[in-house]
Design an enzyme around this catalytic site. Sequence first.
Site: not given
Ligand code: APR
Length: 200
Positions: A11, A32-34, A130-134
């Site tokens: 992104i 992750g994306v954060d 929310s579909t990654g770590v969450y």
């Molecule tokens: N660009 C686009 N999508 C991404 C990127 C990127 N650079 N990096 C990761 N993703 C995708 C992941 O593959 C997933 O599908 O973003 C989606 C959300 O995943 P997470 O980043 O793990 O976010 P989330 O599931 O909402 O969990 C949030 O994770 O990183 C920590 O600080 C954040 O505590 C919070 C938690």
Amino acid sequence: MDRIELVQGDITQLSVDGIVNAANSSLLGGGGVDGAIHRAAGPRLLALTRTLGGCPTGQARITPAFDLEARGIRWIIHTVGPVWGTDPHADGTERLGYRQEDNLLAQCYVNALELAATHGCRTVAFPSISTGVYGFPIRRAAEIAVGHVRGFLARSAVPERVALVCFSAADADVYREVLEPLDYRSSVLVELPSGGGDKK
Ligand code: APR
């Protein structure tokens, strides 16, 4: 509806007016994306988010994009998605929309779009919140994301276009399955040009 685009990639590589960050309630960054967005925006982002006092789940906060402005991104919209499995009353049989997490995830999309609209974003990109770590199930999240983005665009002329960005091909396949029956036409932009794509 051709105001929604499905994009596979990073992104932070898109040249859109606003990108949405899947943050946590502290807004102090993470993985992750954060993590990717904080790395790309630089230390001024954290210096600012430290002053915001956090963000409750389902709500959104907007900041400048700092170092990402070099790529044409003006705003970062931080939203805090729900952690899957936190509804104390859920038994796993709930239909879409009948869990607390469904409603909180929907609020993330709508609140982020409201901020994008009020800040003049013509184009905005969402990760799959929310579909990654969450741990939110990807298909369920995609149906909520597509449904609420379409609903918002049906009642608002801005943003003009929304990119739903999937990091993995597998996630993009799920989003495509959800989008296609809705006369979805945009092709998936698979290889994002390095250093930012064309202005969307
Ligand atoms: N660009 C686009 N999508 C991404 C990127 C990127 N650079 N990096 C990761 N993703 C995708 C992941 O593959 C997933 O599908 O973003 C989606 C959300 O995943 P997470 O980043 O793990 O976010 P989330 O599931 O909402 O969990 C949030 O994770 O990183 C920590 O600080 C954040 O505590 C919070 C938690």
